[in-house]
Design an enzyme around this catalytic site. Structure first.
Site, PDB file in Angstrom:
ATOM      1  N   HIS A  80     -45.143 102.466  34.967  1.00 68.93           N
ATOM      2  CA  HIS A  80     -44.882 103.650  35.782  1.00 68.93           C
ATOM      3  C   HIS A  80     -45.116 104.904  34.940  1.00 68.93           C
ATOM      4  CE1 HIS A  80     -42.085 101.594  38.954  1.00 68.93           C
ATOM      5  NE2 HIS A  80     -43.192 100.899  38.724  1.00 68.93           N
ATOM      6  N   GLU A  82     -43.283 107.491  34.421  1.00 65.52           N
ATOM      7  CA  GLU A  82     -42.157 107.872  33.577  1.00 65.52           C
ATOM      8  C   GLU A  82     -42.100 107.027  32.302  1.00 65.52           C
ATOM      9  OE1 GLU A  82     -42.137 107.065  36.829  1.00 65.52           O
ATOM     10  OE2 GLU A  82     -40.275 107.672  37.776  1.00 65.52           O
ATOM     11  N   CYS A 110     -37.421 105.337  40.012  1.00 65.92           N
ATOM     12  CA  CYS A 110     -36.929 104.059  40.534  1.00 65.92           C
ATOM     13  C   CYS A 110     -35.798 103.575  39.621  1.00 65.92           C
ATOM     14  CB  CYS A 110     -38.071 103.048  40.580  1.00 65.92           C
ATOM     15  SG  CYS A 110     -38.575 102.463  38.942  1.00 65.92           S
ATOM     16  N   CYS A 113     -36.996 103.046  35.908  1.00 62.21           N
ATOM     17  CA  CYS A 113     -37.269 104.287  35.192  1.00 62.21           C
ATOM     18  C   CYS A 113     -35.983 105.085  34.963  1.00 62.21           C
ATOM     19  CB  CYS A 113     -38.298 105.115  35.953  1.00 62.21           C
ATOM     20  SG  CYS A 113     -39.922 104.325  35.998  1.00 62.21           S
TER      21      CYS A 113
END
Length: 181
Positions: A80, A82, A110, A113
């Site tokens: 992801h 992040e 999410c 993260c």
């Protein structure tokens, strides 16, 4: 602590003059940070990844980490934006903690993260679009504000929300159109 930035609200009439100037300046800084994250999201969009981008800025406002979703390219569910930006920032400063740093991300983090944000002790998180399915900074759950954990960053959501949401919606609209042909 969750704070909502409302781009239609006149913050100029809310309180004393000096507090007002500080707040408006920080909102402009938030917009600048989100513009940088949005540029990363465009890179993901161009590579046919879910268009989420992130940047980490140090206390002086210098970008020390950046990332965009690379889940498909790397065949890695943890790639992801992040996670990539946090890893990059930690490598840049040579520390596993990002205490005085700001993470700007175009979509609400999410649970994975958000957990990484807490573990890295990120000082502040600003995000654009709320995530009604996986948001873990207040929408579905609130990992970043959980008092049972050892760290709670400041969190500001809804920065450039319309622009960030529109990019994600355009991405999924294109996918639906291609699959219906």
């Amino acid at each position: 602590m969750r704070r909502q930035y409302n781009e239609n609200y006149d913050y100029g009439k809310t309180s004393g003059r000096w507090l007002n100037i500080i707040f408006i300046k920080s909102m402009m800084d938030f917009t600048y940070c989100m513009e940088l994250a949005f540029r990363e999201a465009i890179k993901a969009f161009e590579r046919k990844e879910v268009p989420v981008g992130a940047v980490v800025l140090d206390s002086n406002g210098h970008v020390i980490g950046r990332g965009y979703n690379q889940v498909e390219a790397l065949c890695d569910a943890t790639a992801h934006a992040e996670m990539i930006a946090l890893t990059s920032a930690m490598a840049t400063i040579g520390s596993k903690y990002l205490n005085d740093c700001t993470l700007a991300v175009t979509l609400e983090p999410c649970p994975m993260c958000a957990g990484a944000i807490v573990n890295a002790k990120v000082g502040r998180v600003i995000f654009g679009a709320y995530d009604p399915k996986m948001g873990a900074s207040g929408t579905v759950m609130n990992v970043t504000a959980c008092r049972q954990l050892n760290h709670q960053p400041e969190v500001f959501g809804g920065i450039m929300e319309n622009k960030c949401s529109a990019l994600i919606q355009d991405f999924f609209r294109e996918i639906r159109e291609k699959s219906s042909q």
